[in-house]
Design a protein around this motif. Structure first.
Motif, PDB file in Angstrom:
ATOM      1  N   ALA A 187      -6.341  -2.185  -8.396  1.00  0.00           N
ATOM      2  CA  ALA A 187      -5.258  -2.397  -8.916  1.00  0.00           C
ATOM      3  C   ALA A 187      -4.640  -1.919  -7.721  1.00  0.00           C
ATOM      4  O   ALA A 187      -3.687  -2.643  -7.550  1.00  0.00           O
ATOM      5  N   GLU A 188      -5.047  -1.010  -7.375  1.00  0.00           N
ATOM      6  CA  GLU A 188      -4.310  -0.928  -5.796  1.00  0.00           C
ATOM      7  C   GLU A 188      -5.040   0.635  -4.364  1.00  0.00           C
ATOM      8  O   GLU A 188      -6.351   0.712  -5.242  1.00  0.00           O
ATOM      9  N   ILE A 189      -5.330  -0.139  -3.362  1.00  0.00           N
ATOM     10  CA  ILE A 189      -6.026   0.753  -2.071  1.00  0.00           C
ATOM     11  C   ILE A 189      -4.597   1.286  -2.398  1.00  0.00           C
ATOM     12  O   ILE A 189      -3.760   1.098  -1.497  1.00  0.00           O
ATOM     13  N   GLY A 190      -4.441   2.703  -1.947  1.00  0.00           N
ATOM     14  CA  GLY A 190      -3.761   2.975  -1.199  1.00  0.00           C
ATOM     15  C   GLY A 190      -4.018   4.835   0.017  1.00  0.00           C
ATOM     16  O   GLY A 190      -5.331   4.804  -0.022  1.00  0.00           O
ATOM     17  N   LEU A 191      -3.753   5.150   0.545  1.00  0.00           N
ATOM     18  CA  LEU A 191      -3.951   6.049   1.105  1.00  0.00           C
ATOM     19  C   LEU A 191      -3.116   8.197   0.651  1.00  0.00           C
ATOM     20  O   LEU A 191      -2.429   7.956   0.357  1.00  0.00           O
ATOM     21  N   VAL A 192      -3.969   8.940   1.006  1.00  0.00           N
ATOM     22  CA  VAL A 192      -3.548  10.217   0.935  1.00  0.00           C
ATOM     23  C   VAL A 192      -3.865  10.666   1.670  1.00  0.00           C
ATOM     24  O   VAL A 192      -4.656  10.708   2.147  1.00  0.00           O
ATOM     25  N   TYR A 193      -2.442  12.054   2.112  1.00  0.00           N
ATOM     26  CA  TYR A 193      -2.808  12.604   3.360  1.00  0.00           C
ATOM     27  C   TYR A 193      -2.842  14.175   2.668  1.00  0.00           C
ATOM     28  O   TYR A 193      -1.939  14.768   2.108  1.00  0.00           O
ATOM     29  N   TYR A 194      -3.373  15.221   3.325  1.00  0.00           N
ATOM     30  CA  TYR A 194      -2.853  16.359   3.106  1.00  0.00           C
ATOM     31  C   TYR A 194      -4.070  17.414   4.256  1.00  0.00           C
ATOM     32  O   TYR A 194      -5.101  16.989   4.723  1.00  0.00           O
ATOM     33  N   MET A 243       0.703  -1.498   0.062  1.00  0.00           N
ATOM     34  CA  MET A 243      -0.131  -0.281   0.061  1.00  0.00           C
ATOM     35  C   MET A 243       0.883   1.562  -0.261  1.00  0.00           C
ATOM     36  O   MET A 243       1.524   0.883   0.852  1.00  0.00           O
ATOM     37  N   LYS A 244       0.459   1.935  -0.655  1.00  0.00           N
ATOM     38  CA  LYS A 244       1.385   3.343  -1.048  1.00  0.00           C
ATOM     39  C   LYS A 244       0.375   4.274  -0.087  1.00  0.00           C
ATOM     40  O   LYS A 244      -0.342   4.816  -0.133  1.00  0.00           O
ATOM     41  N   LEU A 245       1.365   5.872   0.235  1.00  0.00           N
ATOM     42  CA  LEU A 245       1.318   6.805   0.667  1.00  0.00           C
ATOM     43  C   LEU A 245       1.424   7.981   0.308  1.00  0.00           C
ATOM     44  O   LEU A 245       2.588   7.726  -0.540  1.00  0.00           O
ATOM     45  N   TYR A 246       0.167   9.029  -0.687  1.00  0.00           N
ATOM     46  CA  TYR A 246       0.542   9.978  -1.614  1.00  0.00           C
ATOM     47  C   TYR A 246       0.163  11.090  -0.523  1.00  0.00           C
ATOM     48  O   TYR A 246      -0.898  11.711   0.377  1.00  0.00           O
ATOM     49  N   ILE A 247       1.074  11.510  -0.510  1.00  0.00           N
ATOM     50  CA  ILE A 247       1.303  13.085   0.340  1.00  0.00           C
ATOM     51  C   ILE A 247       0.892  14.448  -1.121  1.00  0.00           C
ATOM     52  O   ILE A 247       1.829  14.573  -1.492  1.00  0.00           O
ATOM     53  N   LEU A 248      -0.059  14.929  -0.647  1.00  0.00           N
ATOM     54  CA  LEU A 248      -0.351  16.309  -1.790  1.00  0.00           C
ATOM     55  C   LEU A 248       0.423  17.468  -1.181  1.00  0.00           C
ATOM     56  O   LEU A 248       0.325  18.014  -0.165  1.00  0.00           O
ATOM     57  N   GLY A 249       0.496  18.487  -1.681  1.00  0.00           N
ATOM     58  CA  GLY A 249       1.209  19.680  -1.710  1.00  0.00           C
ATOM     59  C   GLY A 249       1.329  20.515  -2.911  1.00  0.00           C
ATOM     60  O   GLY A 249       0.944  20.075  -4.378  1.00  0.00           O
ATOM     61  N   LYS A 250       1.705  21.760  -3.006  1.00  0.00           N
ATOM     62  CA  LYS A 250       1.072  22.788  -3.833  1.00  0.00           C
ATOM     63  C   LYS A 250       1.990  22.993  -4.889  1.00  0.00           C
ATOM     64  O   LYS A 250       2.502  22.813  -5.914  1.00  0.00           O
ATOM     65  N   ASN A 251       3.441  22.187  -4.111  1.00  0.00           N
ATOM     66  CA  ASN A 251       4.718  22.056  -5.411  1.00  0.00           C
ATOM     67  C   ASN A 251       5.843  21.542  -3.782  1.00  0.00           C
ATOM     68  O   ASN A 251       5.380  21.218  -2.603  1.00  0.00           O
ATOM     69  N   THR A 252       6.483  21.427  -4.180  1.00  0.00           N
ATOM     70  CA  THR A 252       8.003  20.397  -3.696  1.00  0.00           C
ATOM     71  C   THR A 252       7.238  20.602  -1.528  1.00  0.00           C
ATOM     72  O   THR A 252       8.010  20.099  -0.967  1.00  0.00           O
ATOM     73  N   ASP A 253       7.983  22.552  -1.668  1.00  0.00           N
ATOM     74  CA  ASP A 253       8.102  22.569  -0.412  1.00  0.00           C
ATOM     75  C   ASP A 253       7.076  22.688   0.358  1.00  0.00           C
ATOM     76  O   ASP A 253       7.098  21.633   2.264  1.00  0.00           O
ATOM     77  N   ASP A 254       5.828  22.722  -0.207  1.00  0.00           N
ATOM     78  CA  ASP A 254       4.304  22.313   0.522  1.00  0.00           C
ATOM     79  C   ASP A 254       3.797  20.291   1.106  1.00  0.00           C
ATOM     80  O   ASP A 254       3.680  20.196   1.711  1.00  0.00           O
ATOM     81  N   LYS A 255       4.693  20.083   0.107  1.00  0.00           N
ATOM     82  CA  LYS A 255       4.587  18.493  -0.130  1.00  0.00           C
ATOM     83  C   LYS A 255       5.532  18.407   1.613  1.00  0.00           C
ATOM     84  O   LYS A 255       5.162  17.069   2.228  1.00  0.00           O
ATOM     85  N   GLY A 256       6.357  18.936   2.242  1.00  0.00           N
ATOM     86  CA  GLY A 256       7.791  18.085   2.510  1.00  0.00           C
ATOM     87  C   GLY A 256       6.815  18.973   3.911  1.00  0.00           C
ATOM     88  O   GLY A 256       6.958  18.072   4.695  1.00  0.00           O
ATOM     89  N   SER A 257       6.619  20.032   3.831  1.00  0.00           N
ATOM     90  CA  SER A 257       5.881  20.405   5.060  1.00  0.00           C
ATOM     91  C   SER A 257       4.401  19.943   5.816  1.00  0.00           C
ATOM     92  O   SER A 257       4.094  19.795   6.992  1.00  0.00           O
ATOM     93  N   GLN A 258       3.393  19.041   4.342  1.00  0.00           N
ATOM     94  CA  GLN A 258       2.212  17.895   5.285  1.00  0.00           C
ATOM     95  C   GLN A 258       3.925  16.918   5.131  1.00  0.00           C
ATOM     96  O   GLN A 258       2.690  17.226   6.967  1.00  0.00           O
TER      97      GLN A 258
END
Length: 178
Positions: free
Chosen positions: A161-168, A1-16
Motif C-alpha cells: 500500500a505504501e513505502i515510506g521512511l521513518v526518521y528518529y 512516498m512519505k517521511l515520518y518523523i518520530l518523537g516523544k511529543n510534538t516538541d521532540d518531533k520538531g527537534s528531530q
C-alpha cells in the motif's frame, strides 16, 4: 512516498526535524550550524548556518536560515509569510542570505502558489514531500524505493500500500505498509 518523523511529543518531533536539517547542512559543507537562534527584533530561526566562498581575494559569507515545520498538516500562508519576512530582514544585513522552509507535511495551495511566483529569485527554497525524501535517500545513501519494492515482492505476494521512511535519533528506517 512519505517521511515520518518520530518523537516523544510534538516538541521532540520538531527537534528531530531540526537535527536532521543540521545534519543535511553539515553534509553539504555548511559551517557554523546553530539551532534556535534569536535574531534582532526577537525573531527565532530553527537552524542557521553559513558557508564561506572565496570571491577574488575576499572570503564572502553565504548564510542560510531554516524554518522546520514538523506539523501534521501542510504549512499555511501565515507560516510562509512570516518566514519570508524573516528572510527579508536578514537579507538587509547580508544580501547573500538564503532561506529554507522544511515542511514535513507539505504546503497548502496558497503557499505553493506564492513559492512558484518567487522561486525564480532563488532566495528561498521550499523543501517538502518528495524533495525531503530525496534528501534523506541521498544523505543516508539509501537504496531507491523501486529497489526496495522489488526486493520485498520477492518474499511476499501481498500488495504494498505504501513505502515510506521513518526518521528518529539520526537513523532512517524503511516502513512498508501492506
Amino acid at each position: 512516498m512519505k517521511l515520518y518523523i518520530l518523537g516523544k511529543n510534538t516538541d521532540d518531533k520538531g527537534s528531530q526535524l531540526e537535527d536532521l536539517t543540521r545534519d543535511i547542512l553539515a553534509s553539504q559543507g555548511y559551517e557554523n550550524i546553530v539551532a534556535n537562534t534569536v535574531y534582532s527584533g526577537g525573531s527565532e530561526m530553527d537552524v542557521a548556518a553559513s558557508y564561506k566562498k572565496q570571491v577574488g581575494i575576499k572570503n564572502m559569507d553565504f548564510p542560510v536560515i531554516c524554518e522546520c515545520k514538523a506539523h501534521n498538516k501542510p504549512i499555511n500562508i501565515n507560516d510562509w509569510l512570516k518566514f519570508i519576512g524573516k528572510i527579508y530582514l536578514e537579507k538587509l544585513n547580508n544580501s547573500h542570505t538564503v532561506g529554507l522552509m522544511i515542511a514535513l507535511s507539505g504546503a497548502n495551495g496558497n503557499v505553493i502558489g506564492s513559492y512558484n511566483d518567487i522561486k525564480k529569485h532563488q532566495f528561498v527554497h521550499l523543501i517538502a514531500n518528495d524533495d525531503l525524501v530525496s534528501l534523506l535517500i541521498e544523505e543516508f545513501s539509501l537504496l531507491h524505493p523501486d529497489y526496495i519494492e522489488k526486493y520485498i515482492l520477492q518474499y511476499t505476494s501481498k500488495k504494498i500500500a505504501e513505502i515510506g521512511l521513518v526518521y528518529y535519533s539520526k537513523c532512517v528506517y524503511w516502513v512498508v505498509n501492506f
